[in-house]
Design a protein around this motif. Structure first.
Motif, PDB file in Angstrom:
ATOM      1  N   GLU A 299       0.832  -1.314  -0.176  1.00  0.00           N
ATOM      2  CA  GLU A 299       0.009  -0.116  -0.002  1.00  0.00           C
ATOM      3  C   GLU A 299       0.924   1.158  -0.064  1.00  0.00           C
ATOM      4  OE1 GLU A 299      -3.150   0.230  -0.464  1.00  0.00           O
ATOM      5  OE2 GLU A 299      -3.828  -1.585  -0.293  1.00  0.00           O
ATOM      6  N   ALA A 300       1.808   1.413  -0.953  1.00  0.00           N
ATOM      7  CA  ALA A 300       2.826   2.600  -1.056  1.00  0.00           C
ATOM      8  C   ALA A 300       2.298   3.256  -2.415  1.00  0.00           C
ATOM      9  CB  ALA A 300       4.057   1.917  -1.121  1.00  0.00           C
ATOM     10  N   SER A 301       2.580   4.608  -2.312  1.00  0.00           N
ATOM     11  CA  SER A 301       2.224   5.606  -3.616  1.00  0.00           C
ATOM     12  C   SER A 301       3.288   5.313  -4.367  1.00  0.00           C
ATOM     13  CB  SER A 301       1.951   6.916  -2.944  1.00  0.00           C
ATOM     14  OG  SER A 301       3.325   7.376  -2.598  1.00  0.00           O
ATOM     15  N   ALA A 302       3.203   5.684  -5.787  1.00  0.00           N
ATOM     16  CA  ALA A 302       4.078   5.639  -6.894  1.00  0.00           C
ATOM     17  C   ALA A 302       5.409   6.438  -6.182  1.00  0.00           C
ATOM     18  CB  ALA A 302       3.538   6.374  -8.128  1.00  0.00           C
ATOM     19  N   SER A 303       5.254   7.735  -5.633  1.00  0.00           N
ATOM     20  CA  SER A 303       6.264   8.591  -5.057  1.00  0.00           C
ATOM     21  C   SER A 303       6.955   7.784  -4.228  1.00  0.00           C
ATOM     22  CB  SER A 303       5.774   9.911  -4.892  1.00  0.00           C
ATOM     23  OG  SER A 303       4.803   9.763  -3.810  1.00  0.00           O
ATOM     24  N   THR A 304       6.456   6.975  -3.238  1.00  0.00           N
ATOM     25  CA  THR A 304       7.019   6.498  -1.991  1.00  0.00           C
ATOM     26  C   THR A 304       7.974   5.371  -2.641  1.00  0.00           C
ATOM     27  OG1 THR A 304       5.361   7.222  -0.553  1.00  0.00           O
ATOM     28  CG2 THR A 304       6.495   5.122  -0.002  1.00  0.00           C
ATOM     29  N   ILE A 305       7.237   4.727  -3.594  1.00  0.00           N
ATOM     30  CA  ILE A 305       7.949   3.362  -4.254  1.00  0.00           C
ATOM     31  C   ILE A 305       9.262   3.987  -4.818  1.00  0.00           C
ATOM     32  CG2 ILE A 305       7.885   1.699  -5.988  1.00  0.00           C
ATOM     33  CD1 ILE A 305       4.820   1.669  -5.459  1.00  0.00           C
ATOM     34  N   ARG A 306       9.350   5.096  -5.467  1.00  0.00           N
ATOM     35  CA  ARG A 306      10.388   5.514  -6.398  1.00  0.00           C
ATOM     36  C   ARG A 306      11.649   5.823  -5.359  1.00  0.00           C
ATOM     37  NH1 ARG A 306      10.041   6.309 -11.692  1.00  0.00           N
ATOM     38  NH2 ARG A 306       7.933   6.545 -12.447  1.00  0.00           N
ATOM     39  N   ARG A 307      11.072   6.568  -4.225  1.00  0.00           N
ATOM     40  CA  ARG A 307      12.099   6.935  -3.119  1.00  0.00           C
ATOM     41  C   ARG A 307      12.697   5.859  -2.533  1.00  0.00           C
ATOM     42  NH1 ARG A 307       8.943  11.249   0.440  1.00  0.00           N
ATOM     43  NH2 ARG A 307      10.906  11.033   1.763  1.00  0.00           N
ATOM     44  N   ALA A 308      11.950   4.870  -2.235  1.00  0.00           N
ATOM     45  CA  ALA A 308      12.441   3.729  -1.478  1.00  0.00           C
ATOM     46  C   ALA A 308      13.403   2.770  -2.422  1.00  0.00           C
ATOM     47  CB  ALA A 308      11.155   2.701  -1.192  1.00  0.00           C
ATOM     48  N   HIS A 309      13.030   2.749  -3.604  1.00  0.00           N
ATOM     49  CA  HIS A 309      13.842   1.805  -4.650  1.00  0.00           C
ATOM     50  C   HIS A 309      15.148   2.513  -4.901  1.00  0.00           C
ATOM     51  CE1 HIS A 309      14.076  -1.274  -7.629  1.00  0.00           C
ATOM     52  NE2 HIS A 309      14.409  -0.364  -8.785  1.00  0.00           N
ATOM     53  N   ALA A 310      15.227   3.797  -4.623  1.00  0.00           N
ATOM     54  CA  ALA A 310      16.563   4.761  -4.945  1.00  0.00           C
ATOM     55  C   ALA A 310      17.528   4.307  -3.726  1.00  0.00           C
ATOM     56  CB  ALA A 310      16.221   6.071  -4.789  1.00  0.00           C
ATOM     57  N   VAL A 311      16.835   3.797  -2.656  1.00  0.00           N
ATOM     58  CA  VAL A 311      17.880   3.633  -1.568  1.00  0.00           C
ATOM     59  C   VAL A 311      18.228   2.050  -1.651  1.00  0.00           C
ATOM     60  CG1 VAL A 311      17.940   3.240   1.045  1.00  0.00           C
ATOM     61  CG2 VAL A 311      16.939   5.156  -0.119  1.00  0.00           C
ATOM     62  N   HIS A 312      17.403   1.284  -1.883  1.00  0.00           N
ATOM     63  CA  HIS A 312      17.762  -0.103  -2.060  1.00  0.00           C
ATOM     64  C   HIS A 312      16.822  -0.670  -2.756  1.00  0.00           C
ATOM     65  CE1 HIS A 312      17.900  -4.552  -1.232  1.00  0.00           C
ATOM     66  NE2 HIS A 312      19.246  -4.417  -0.553  1.00  0.00           N
ATOM     67  N   PRO A 313      17.182  -1.814  -3.755  1.00  0.00           N
ATOM     68  CA  PRO A 313      15.893  -2.266  -4.749  1.00  0.00           C
ATOM     69  C   PRO A 313      14.823  -3.012  -4.060  1.00  0.00           C
ATOM     70  CG  PRO A 313      18.063  -2.960  -5.479  1.00  0.00           C
ATOM     71  CD  PRO A 313      18.443  -2.122  -4.186  1.00  0.00           C
ATOM     72  N   ILE A 314      13.851  -2.443  -4.242  1.00  0.00           N
ATOM     73  CA  ILE A 314      12.274  -3.162  -3.747  1.00  0.00           C
ATOM     74  C   ILE A 314      12.100  -4.381  -4.743  1.00  0.00           C
ATOM     75  CG2 ILE A 314       9.920  -2.546  -3.495  1.00  0.00           C
ATOM     76  CD1 ILE A 314      12.069  -1.195  -1.717  1.00  0.00           C
ATOM     77  N   THR A 315      11.715  -5.440  -4.266  1.00  0.00           N
ATOM     78  CA  THR A 315      11.446  -6.754  -4.924  1.00  0.00           C
ATOM     79  C   THR A 315      10.110  -6.803  -5.406  1.00  0.00           C
ATOM     80  OG1 THR A 315      13.504  -7.873  -4.066  1.00  0.00           O
ATOM     81  CG2 THR A 315      11.528  -9.254  -4.709  1.00  0.00           C
ATOM     82  N   ALA A 316       9.225  -6.410  -4.331  1.00  0.00           N
ATOM     83  CA  ALA A 316       7.782  -6.522  -4.610  1.00  0.00           C
ATOM     84  C   ALA A 316       6.952  -5.466  -4.297  1.00  0.00           C
ATOM     85  CB  ALA A 316       7.380  -8.041  -4.102  1.00  0.00           C
TER      86      ALA A 316
END
Length: 323
Positions: free
Chosen positions: A161-178
Motif C-alpha cells: 500500500e505504497a504510493s508511486a512516489s514512495t515506491i520510487r524514493r524507496a527503490h533509490a535507497v535499495h532495490p524493492i523486490t515486490a
C-alpha cells in the motif's frame, strides 16, 4: 504431502527472487475472517499447498496479532522451510488496543527479530513494510531494512500500500523486490500509476484479495454465512446499498503478478490452483474490464480511517536529518 504438480514459477522483481505463480494468503487462518481456525487443519492445508506447488506463503506480524506467524512456524517444521518462499510484514503496531503505523528503525528492527523468533527461522525471504509511516521518511525505513539484508536476516524488501512516489524514493535507497497491493476487477485504481511505476522499475507485484475478499467466488450470498466478527461485515463494498450493484468476474494481469488468494478450506484452495490453467482471450479480457470499470463498483476498499497507498507519502529525508 501431495505430489507436486506443474505450478509454474515466476521471477518476482529484478533481484532474483523466484516464487510460485500463485501464493497462499494465510491471514484468514488466524484473524479477520471470523474466529481462528484449528491449527492442525491449517497446517494440513499449508502442507497440501506446498505439496501442490504453491510455495509462496504470505503472513504478517499483525495477523492475530502474532498467532499467524506462530502457526506458520509450526507448519514449516520437518524440512518444509526449505521448500517455501516466506513473506511477512511489519509496520502495524498494536498499542493500547489501537493500531499505530510505525516505520522508525528501532521499531522495525525489533519487529523483525520478533517475527524471526515466532516463525522460528534464521531469515525471512521477503519482508514488507505493511503500511507506510507518514511521519518517517521512507529513505530512513528502507535504510534500516537494507542493514537487515546485509546482516542476513532478510533477503528481499517489499512495500505494501505504497504510493508511486514512495515506491520510487524507496527503490533509490535499495532495490524493492515486490509491492503488495489490492488488485482485482473491483480494485483497479492502482492501474493508473502504481502498476506502471513498478513495471518501469522492475518491481514485482503481489496482488492481495484477487477474488474481491471472496465475493467473486461466492457472490452476494457471501455475507449470509459470515461470522459477526468477520471484518468484511463493515467494509463499504459489502454494505446492502452497494452489494447488489457490484459484479463478480475475475482476471489475470501478467507474468510479473503473483496473486495470493487466501483460504481456510481445502476445496477452495484446489479451485484457486486450477485457475492457473485458465487462459482468457484478449476479447474476454476486454469484456471483463468493461464490466468492471470504476463507475460500476460502489463503495471504497476500506473505511477512510485506514491507511492505504493514497495517503502513504512521507516527509523529505532532510526533515529527519534536521530533527
Amino acid at each position: 504431502m501431495a505430489a507436486s504438480t506443474a505450478v509454474r514459477r515466476i521471477k518476482l522483481g529484478s533481484q532474483g527472487h523466484e516464487v510460485s505463480a500463485q501464493g497462499l494468503g494465510c491471514m484468514g487462518m488466524s484473524s479477520a475472517y471470523g474466529p481462528p481456525k484449528p491449527d492442525p487443519d491449517m497446517i494440513k492445508l499449508i502442507h497440501h499447498a506446498v505439496g501442490s506447488g504453491v510455495t509462496f506463503l504470505d503472513t504478517s506480524d499483525i495477523y492475530g496479532p502474532h498467532t499467524n506467524e506462530i502457526l506458520l512456524g509450526k507448519a514449516l517444521k520437518g524440512g518444509v522451510r526449505q521448500k517455501v518462499e516466506l513473506a511477512t510484514k511489519f509496520g502495524v503496531s498494536l498499542a493500547d488496543g489501537k493500531n499505530e503505523i510505525r516505520g522508525d528503525p528501532a521499531y522495525l528492527r525489533a519487529a523483525c527479530e520478533a517475527s524471526l523468533k515466532r516463525l522460528d527461522v534464521d531469515c525471512i525471504d521477503l519482508y514488507y513494510q505493511h503500511r507506510i509511516d507518514t511521519r518517517v521518511p521512507v529513505e530512513v525505513t528502507i535504510g534500516e531494512l537494507k542493514k537487515l539484508v546485509e546482516e542476513g536476516k532478510i533477503k528481499y524488501i517489499g512495500l505494501s500500500e505504497a504510493s508511486a512516489s514512495t515506491i520510487r524514493r524507496a527503490h533509490a535507497v535499495h532495490p524493492i523486490t515486490a509491492v503488495q497491493l489490492e488488485w482485482s476487477l473491483w480494485s483497479r485504481d492502482v492501474e493508473a500509476e502504481i502498476v506502471p511505476t513498478c513495471r518501469e522499475l522492475g518491481i514485482g507485484i503481489v496482488a492481495y484479495s484477487p477474488l474481491g475478499r471472496g465475493f467473486f467466488s461466492v457472490g452476494s450470498k457471501l455475507l449470509e454465512n459470515l461470522p459477526k466478527d468477520d471484518f468484511r461485515q463493515n467494509l463499504p463494498r459489502f454494505q446492502p446499498e452497494n452489494l447488489a450493484h457490484n459484479t463478480n468476474p475475475r482476471h489475470h494481469q501478467g507474468d510479473d503478478v503473483c496473486p495470493i488468494p487466501g483460504t481456510t478450506k481445502m476445496e477452495n484452495f484446489n479451485q484457486n490452483i486450477r485457475a492457473l490453467s485458465v487462459k482468457l482471450t484478449p476479447e474476454e479480457m476486454a469484456e471483463l474490464k468493461s464490466i468492471a470499470s470504476a463507475d460500476n463498483v460502489k463503495g471504497g476498499r476500506y473505511h477512510s480511517s485506514i491507511s492505504t497507498w493514497e495517503t502513504s507519502d512521507t516527509p523529505p529525508l532532510s526533515s529527519w536529518e534536521a530533527a
